[in-house]
Design an enzyme around this catalytic site. Structure first.
Site, PDB file in Angstrom:
ATOM      1  N   MET A 206       3.706   7.567   1.962  1.00 38.38           N
ATOM      2  CA  MET A 206       3.389   6.149   1.806  1.00 38.38           C
ATOM      3  C   MET A 206       3.290   5.388   3.128  1.00 38.38           C
ATOM      4  SD  MET A 206       5.691   5.657  -1.549  1.00 38.38           S
ATOM      5  CE  MET A 206       6.276   7.286  -1.867  1.00 38.38           C
ATOM      6  N   CYS A 207       2.697   6.038   4.130  1.00 41.48           N
ATOM      7  CA  CYS A 207       2.515   5.390   5.445  1.00 41.48           C
ATOM      8  C   CYS A 207       3.836   4.887   6.011  1.00 41.48           C
ATOM      9  CB  CYS A 207       1.512   4.242   5.354  1.00 41.48           C
ATOM     10  SG  CYS A 207      -0.124   4.757   4.847  1.00 41.48           S
ATOM     11  N   ALA A 208       4.892   5.654   5.782  1.00 41.56           N
ATOM     12  CA  ALA A 208       6.210   5.258   6.302  1.00 41.56           C
ATOM     13  C   ALA A 208       6.911   6.505   6.844  1.00 41.56           C
ATOM     14  CB  ALA A 208       7.033   4.592   5.200  1.00 41.56           C
TER      15      ALA A 208
END
Lengths: 408, 122
Positions: A363-365
């Protein structure tokens, strides 16, 4: 109550039923959005703030009305509302426009470990350009919550980057006041505070004056609006500290002895042609779709559905919820989880084949997943249109997918 | 069709072939998909331009494990030049699944990428 708002979406009237539980990535779009854009396209239109003819003036007026509406809704001054192409662009503009004049070699930027790449990377790059340093603020892995002691400010600290609500963990503050206190403490030391509002703004639980962040960014496409539109709030207090992130038509006021003199905020940060039709259409959605529901009551309904979903998850052996479970049950509109022995993508793949859409991955984290020492997670997110019936179906499909994979 | 309904993929996911790294490989390479944490290591042994032995290890999803297993079964005994000429479409044909979504292509490609990278630089 969700039935009322569902009438705005032809998505729900199709025969081919799909269950959409990925609104935290991007929400569904009401028909009004495309209809408004189409209507605008059928008229003579023009670039805003340029032409004096009727079409140009009307476009400018409609465009500025949207800015005024957002400013009023979120308790900000219209000069503080900058239109961008999305939250990512907002954070990049913030970093470019502030760091250029103010960040110096040896300065420190503190970034929360829960940040999305869009909010942390612009400041990591700014630090690299200016030879500044990055420090990561980490929460207690038992609670998944930040508190004041997780943020150690020094005389070198110049910027603080935090999320109001995590796109992976959901609530990361015990309450809003905890975040407000942190912002206040940072300001007392002259530190600029950047807040990622991408997962908070869609639920309208924001008072920008009260929060008092220096920068706050969000995207329209996560709140029924078009992709390619976003808002960057820039606190009036720091307007005089900014350099133009991009330069070109729209931002220039006049030349004085060959020196460009720029317009005031918000136009100072709005060089180039904005997506006029998309922004006006977003305004129509904000004015005509959202007012059909009571957002406070509807938010409580979504949170109740999420609490039911989490109770379901806890009945599955080997499921780990990422986030503070108590707060997720009282303030959750998204939840991420791991299933022991199974990969998130394999579960999501089976769900997708049944037309059940959830998010799988990091999740782009990546900094957060590295800190939690886990690979990919599943995320279920809900929005105004989610119904209890859909959640019941989701539970059944998830249980089935996990059972099928465990039978292999 | 869900990947779980593809018998070939399920068979190789449950019982991956050559699922052990070679002890003395002539080539070994690890490829990671940072977006989901998948990691595949492939080891090869080449004799006279032919892939004489293969092995691999994988951490990740069912698809990356199964796809690597199927791919290695196909290339064992092939000439290096012929393996280098293989395309993504050839791999999908080997997997008997052209329906793998764009979002999951990389999972299926990890073993393929590792082999191509090793042979391409040798």
């Amino acid at each position: 109550m969700s039935e009322l708002i569902r009438h705005f979406f032809s998505f729900f009237s199709k025969n081919d039923k799909e269950l959409f539980f990925d609104s935290a990535a991007t929400s569904l779009k009401p028909d009004l959005l495309a209809a408004t854009e189409q209507k605008i396209a059928s008229f003579a239109t023009d670039i805003v703030h340029r032409s004096s003819h009727f079409a140009g003036s009307q476009a400018t007026q409609n465009f500025e009305n949207v800015r005024q509406f957002i400013a009023k809704k979120m308790n900000a001054d219209r000069s503080e509302i900058v239109f961008t192409s999305g939250a990512t662009a907002g954070f990049n503009i913030a970093a470019l426009s502030w760091a250029e004049k103010n960040l110096k070699e040896g300065d420190e930027i503190i970034i929360s470990i829960a940040e999305h790449h869009s909010s942390c990377l612009p400041w990591i790059e700014a630090a690299r350009r200016k030879t500044a340093t990055i420090s990561w603020a980490k929460f207690d892995k038992e609670t998944y919550l930040f508190d004041q002691k997780d943020f150690v400010f020094t005389p070198k600290t110049k910027v603080l980057v935090v999320s109001a609500y995590s796109n992976v963990l959901g609530p990361i503050w015990k309450d809003q006041q905890e975040l407000y206190d942190l912002i206040s403490r940072a300001h007392s030391l002259g530190i600029i505070v950047v807040v990622d509002g991408a997962q908070q703004a869609p639920f309208y639980s924001i008072d920008l004056k009260k929060m008092d962040a220096d920068f706050y960014a969000f995207s329209a496409h996560k709140m029924l609006g078009p992709q390619g539109v976003g808002v960057l709030f820039v606190n009036k207090r720091i307007h005089s500290q900014l350099s133009p992130a991009f330069v070109g038509g729209g931002a220039l006021d006049y030349f004085f002895n060959d020196t460009p003199m720029y317009k005031k905020m918000p136009f100072f940060l709005e060089s180039g042609t904005p997506p006029v039709a998309a922004i006006i259409s977003f305004g129509e959605v904000l004015k005509k779709v959202i007012p059909t529901i009571d957002v406070d009551i509807e938010y409580k309904r979504i949170v109740r559905l999420m609490a039911q979903f989490i109770i379901f998850l806890k009945t599955i052996p080997g499921v780990t919820v990422l986030g503070n479970e108590a707060l997720l049950q009282s303030d959750g509109h998204l939840v991420s989880f791991l299933v022991d022995g199974l990969h998130a993508h394999d579960i999501a793949e089976i769900l997708s084949a049944k037309k059940v859409y959830v998010r799988a991955g990091k999740m782009c984290a990546h900094p957060l997943f590295d800190y939690l020492n886990c690979s990919a997670a599943l995320r279920v997110s809900m929005y105004w249109y989610t119904t209890e019936h859909e959640v019941v179906q989701l539970c059944s499909e998830i249980a089935d997918a996990i059972a099928r994979l465990r039978e292999l | 069709m869900a990947l779980i309904d593809n018998r070939l993929l399920v068979d190789h996911a449950k019982n991956p072939r050559f699922y052990e790294l070679l002890h003395s490989p002539s080539h070994q390479k690890t490829i990671k998909n940072m977006s989901c944490g998948d990691a595949v290591t492939v080891s090869l042994h080449l004799v006279d331009g032919i892939i004489s032995a293969v092995g691999f290890s994988a951490e990740g999803c069912m698809l990356c494990r199964a796809a690597t297993s199927i791919f290695l079964c196909n290339i064992k005994g092939m000439q290096v030049l012929n393996v280098l000429a293989l395309t993504e479409e050839n791999l999908l044909d080997m997997l008997e699944s052209r329906e793998i979504s764009h979002g999951r292509r990389r999972c299926a490609m990890l073993g393929f990428e590792a082999v191509q990278a090793m042979l391409g630089s040798s």
